[in-house]
Design a protein around this motif. Structure first.
Motif: not given
Length: 104
Positions: A73-94
Motif C-alpha cells: 500500500x503506497x500513500x503520499x506523505x507530506x510534500x510532493x516527493x515523499x511516499x509511505x509504503x506498507x507491505x502485507x502478506x495476508x493480514x501480516x504486516x511485513x
C-alpha cells in the motif's frame, strides 16, 4: 504522473525458485531485506515513480518467504516527493517505510 498524490495498492508475488533462497537460508528460505527493497523499488518505478532518492525509514516486521504474495500500500506523505509504503502478506504486516521519490 497521474494519481501520484493518491493512495494505491501494488502486488508483489515472491517467486518460489529465486536463486537467493539457496544461500538465505537452506532449509528455511527467506527473502533478504535488501532484495525485498530492490523489488519494491522496481515496482515503484513501474508504477511511475522515477527513482527513490532515499529511504527515510524502513522496518522489517515479519519474514517473507518463497511463494508469498505481498500487497504493498503506497500513500503520499507530506510534500510532493515523499511516499509511505506498507507491505502485507495476508493480514501480516511485513514491512513499513518512507521513501523519497521523484514522480514522472
Amino acid at each position: 504522473m497521474t494519481g501520484a498524490n493518491t493512495a494505491r495498492e501494488l502486488h508483489l508475488p515472491i517467486p518460489h525458485e529465486h536463486r537467493c533462497f539457496a544461500d538465505h537460508f537452506p532449509g528455511a528460505p527467506l527473502v533478504p531485506g535488501a532484495l525485498l527493497l530492490k523489488w519494491i523499488m522496481a515496482l515503484l518505478a513501474e508504477a511511475g515513480y522515477k527513482r527513490v532518492n532515499y529511504l527515510k525509514q524502513v522496518k522489517f516486521l515479519a519474514p517473507v518467504q518463497p511463494g508469498d504474495d505481498l500487497r504493498i500500500c503506497i500513500t503520499p506523505g507530506p510534500g510532493t516527493q515523499t511516499i509511505g509504503a506498507i507491505a502485507y502478506k495476508g493480514e501480516t504486516l511485513v514491512l513499513k517505510g518512507q521513501f523519497g521519490c521523484v514522480y514522472d
